[in-house]
Write a protein that holds these residues in place. Structure first.
Motif, mmCIF file in Angstrom:
data_model
loop_
_atom_site.group_PDB
_atom_site.id
_atom_site.type_symbol
_atom_site.label_atom_id
_atom_site.label_comp_id
_atom_site.label_asym_id
_atom_site.label_seq_id
_atom_site.Cartn_x
_atom_site.Cartn_y
_atom_site.Cartn_z
ATOM 1 N N ARG A 107 0.843 -1.199 0.000
ATOM 2 C CA ARG A 107 0.000 0.000 0.000
ATOM 3 C C ARG A 107 0.883 1.255 0.000
ATOM 4 O O ARG A 107 1.750 1.405 0.853
ATOM 5 C CB ARG A 107 -0.934 0.007 1.206
ATOM 6 N N PRO A 108 0.635 2.196 -0.942
ATOM 7 C CA PRO A 108 1.530 3.344 -1.090
ATOM 8 C C PRO A 108 1.164 4.566 -0.252
ATOM 9 O O PRO A 108 1.921 5.532 -0.202
ATOM 10 C CB PRO A 108 1.409 3.673 -2.583
ATOM 11 N N THR A 109 -0.010 4.543 0.398
ATOM 12 C CA THR A 109 -0.434 5.684 1.215
ATOM 13 C C THR A 109 -0.938 5.195 2.562
ATOM 14 O O THR A 109 -1.335 4.023 2.715
ATOM 15 C CB THR A 109 -1.564 6.476 0.529
ATOM 16 N N LEU A 110 -0.970 6.095 3.531
ATOM 17 C CA LEU A 110 -1.469 5.738 4.861
ATOM 18 C C LEU A 110 -2.946 5.381 4.820
ATOM 19 O O LEU A 110 -3.395 4.464 5.519
ATOM 20 C CB LEU A 110 -1.232 6.893 5.840
ATOM 21 N N SER A 111 -3.722 6.096 4.018
ATOM 22 C CA SER A 111 -5.154 5.807 3.953
ATOM 23 C C SER A 111 -5.404 4.428 3.357
ATOM 24 O O SER A 111 -6.274 3.682 3.837
ATOM 25 C CB SER A 111 -5.877 6.884 3.136
ATOM 26 N N ALA A 112 -4.654 4.069 2.324
ATOM 27 C CA ALA A 112 -4.811 2.740 1.725
ATOM 28 C C ALA A 112 -4.383 1.657 2.709
ATOM 29 O O ALA A 112 -5.026 0.602 2.808
ATOM 30 C CB ALA A 112 -3.992 2.645 0.444
ATOM 31 N N TYR A 113 -3.324 1.914 3.443
ATOM 32 C CA TYR A 113 -2.852 0.951 4.438
ATOM 33 C C TYR A 113 -3.876 0.802 5.559
ATOM 34 O O TYR A 113 -4.146 -0.324 6.005
ATOM 35 C CB TYR A 113 -1.514 1.419 5.014
ATOM 36 N N ARG B 290 -7.146 1.209 5.337
ATOM 37 C CA ARG B 290 -8.306 0.447 4.839
ATOM 38 C C ARG B 290 -7.993 -1.047 4.789
ATOM 39 O O ARG B 290 -8.832 -1.880 5.133
ATOM 40 C CB ARG B 290 -8.716 0.961 3.453
ATOM 41 N N GLN B 291 -6.776 -1.381 4.364
ATOM 42 C CA GLN B 291 -6.377 -2.792 4.329
ATOM 43 C C GLN B 291 -6.369 -3.393 5.731
ATOM 44 O O GLN B 291 -6.926 -4.472 5.972
ATOM 45 C CB GLN B 291 -4.989 -2.923 3.711
ATOM 46 N N GLN B 292 -5.737 -2.689 6.661
ATOM 47 C CA GLN B 292 -5.611 -3.208 8.016
ATOM 48 C C GLN B 292 -6.954 -3.233 8.750
ATOM 49 O O GLN B 292 -7.172 -4.053 9.643
ATOM 50 C CB GLN B 292 -4.588 -2.388 8.795
ATOM 51 N N LEU B 293 -7.863 -2.340 8.372
ATOM 52 C CA LEU B 293 -9.210 -2.350 8.961
ATOM 53 C C LEU B 293 -9.900 -3.679 8.660
ATOM 54 O O LEU B 293 -10.534 -4.272 9.548
ATOM 55 C CB LEU B 293 -10.026 -1.184 8.403
ATOM 56 N N GLN B 294 -9.781 -4.146 7.426
ATOM 57 C CA GLN B 294 -10.372 -5.432 7.071
ATOM 58 C C GLN B 294 -9.698 -6.568 7.831
ATOM 59 O O GLN B 294 -10.355 -7.509 8.287
ATOM 60 C CB GLN B 294 -10.266 -5.662 5.556
ATOM 61 N N ALA C 7 -4.623 1.193 15.307
ATOM 62 C CA ALA C 7 -5.918 1.879 15.296
ATOM 63 C C ALA C 7 -6.903 1.162 14.381
ATOM 64 O O ALA C 7 -8.081 0.989 14.733
ATOM 65 C CB ALA C 7 -5.736 3.326 14.846
ATOM 66 N N ALA C 8 -6.428 0.702 13.219
ATOM 67 C CA ALA C 8 -7.306 0.001 12.277
ATOM 68 C C ALA C 8 -7.784 -1.322 12.858
ATOM 69 O O ALA C 8 -8.971 -1.680 12.742
ATOM 70 C CB ALA C 8 -6.566 -0.230 10.961
ATOM 71 N N TRP C 9 -6.880 -2.058 13.482
ATOM 72 C CA TRP C 9 -7.280 -3.329 14.102
ATOM 73 C C TRP C 9 -8.256 -3.082 15.245
ATOM 74 O O TRP C 9 -9.199 -3.852 15.436
ATOM 75 C CB TRP C 9 -6.041 -4.076 14.610
ATOM 76 N N PHE C 10 -8.038 -2.012 16.003
ATOM 77 C CA PHE C 10 -8.928 -1.667 17.104
ATOM 78 C C PHE C 10 -10.334 -1.368 16.576
ATOM 79 O O PHE C 10 -11.324 -1.922 17.054
ATOM 80 C CB PHE C 10 -8.375 -0.457 17.855
ATOM 81 N N VAL C 11 -10.423 -0.504 15.562
ATOM 82 C CA VAL C 11 -11.725 -0.146 14.988
ATOM 83 C C VAL C 11 -12.380 -1.380 14.364
ATOM 84 O O VAL C 11 -13.586 -1.612 14.511
ATOM 85 C CB VAL C 11 -11.574 0.975 13.945
ATOM 86 N N GLY C 12 -11.578 -2.190 13.669
ATOM 87 C CA GLY C 12 -12.114 -3.399 13.053
ATOM 88 C C GLY C 12 -12.651 -4.381 14.078
ATOM 89 O O GLY C 12 -13.726 -4.972 13.889
ATOM 90 N N ALA C 13 -11.919 -4.546 15.188
ATOM 91 C CA ALA C 13 -12.372 -5.458 16.242
ATOM 92 C C ALA C 13 -13.654 -4.963 16.893
ATOM 93 O O ALA C 13 -14.568 -5.753 17.172
ATOM 94 C CB ALA C 13 -11.276 -5.620 17.298
#
Length: 329
Positions: free
Chosen positions: A204-210, A212-216, A310-316
């Motif tokens: 992933r080339p941007t923080l936002s793309a990263y 979104r990936q980690q959120l899933q 943060a993404a894993w936290f929100v995803g969980a």
């Protein structure tokens, strides 16, 4: 290896809106130093809205466009694949020409269900992507000669073992490979690791793309742990330190919120202490990787670690709320 001893392989490429990488991905596969009559390529597209299918159809490969998530696409491909070994390469990845030749010898080893190569970064010019690649490469270096599970980014599996294990869990849009590995290990099988067979992944080339990936990943990791609770202790690829970070963020947030009450204001100190401890750990980890790969641009990992946590936290939290409300799919 004599011509008549090459195992025949069906290479599966799952894609969805990958028009920027699917062409080079397929070019690398078709350029493999392997007898052309010994492998086929099947592109399983999830009904992309960009030019992915149009690009894929320009190559001598079979293209199937059907609205399925990745594990469902793999189960579908399993049914139509012609050969006894299935190869998996992500549509945002490309492999070196000797990738397949270096992997197949391991398939003759006892109780080996499959074999994976190592991962390097395709888009190294992007500093975020390069840093993500260093972190992933560092985790892969912890793998020994064999492992219980590994990503389907670049992997060979015996079709007979996939059938014994029961295929992929279609309720896990990601983390299905970890689930498959656990069920495979229960049957007594293992996956060989060949670090000299190299796959290049477009990180992933941007923080936002990263994010979104980690959120899933966060959403589906919790689903995975609901299914196999003991996997939360981690392994050589995803260690317990990674798994505990979202919990620490939850604790810090909870202490901060409760600390709003004047009598409990001291809880803010606990919240700040947790965040400071995470910051120190992230600095230590980033420095360690920067030194290992002799590239101080990897200090961007400090930011990436926070984004992932943060993404894993929100995803969980999202998955937990869906379970509570009865919406589990």
């Amino acid at each position: 290896m004599a011509q008549n001893t090459y195992p025949k392989v069906s290479i599966i490429v799952a894609s969805y809106n990958n028009q920027d990488t699917i062409g080079e991905c397929l070019q690398s596969i078709l350029a493999l130093d392997y007898p052309k009559e010994c492998f086929e390529v099947i592109v399983m597209d999830g009904v992309s809205s960009d030019g992915t299918v149009k690009t894929a159809e320009q190559y001598p490969v079979k293209v199937v466009s059907i609205r399925l998530n990745c594990p469902a696409a793999y189960n579908y491909a399993f049914k139509i694949a012609a050969y006894p070994v299935l190869g998996f390469i992500d549509s945002d990845a490309k492999v070196e020409s000797d990738w397949l030749k270096k992997l197949v010898p391991h398939l003759t080893e006892p109780q080996v269900a499959g074999v994976s190569g190592s991962i390097d970064t395709w888009n190294r010019d992007n500093l975020w992507a390069r840093s993500i690649g260093y972190e992933l490469k560092n985790r892969y270096r912890r793998i020994g000669k064999y492992t219980g599970r590994i990503a389907t980014m670049n992997l060979l599996l015996k079709k007979s073992v996939i059938e014994v294990v029961g295929g992929w869990d279609e309720k896990l849009p990601s983390q299905y490979d970890t689930d498959f590995g656990f069920r495979m290990s229960e049957k007594g099988y293992k996956i060989a690791y060949e670090p000299d067979a190299i796959c290049y992944h477009y990180n992933r080339p941007t923080l936002s793309a990263y994010y979104r990936q980690q959120l899933q990943y966060g959403k589906n990791t919790l689903k995975l742990y609901f299914k196999h609770g003991h996997l939360a202790k981690g392994d050589e690829i995803t260690d317990v330190g990674m798994n505990i970070q979202p919990i620490l963020l939850l604790a810090a947030a909870a202490l901060f919120v409760v600390g709003v009450i004047p009598l409990l204001r001291l809880l803010w100190i606990g919240s700040a202490t947790i965040l400071l401890a995470m910051f120190v750990y992230f600095i230590y980890s980033a420095v360690k990787i920067s030194v290992k790969f002799n590239d101080w641009s990897a200090m961007r990992l400090i930011v990436l670690y926070y984004v992932r946590s943060a993404a894993w936290f929100v995803g969980a939290v999202t998955t937990t709320l869906r379970y509570i409300t009865g919406r589990r799919n």
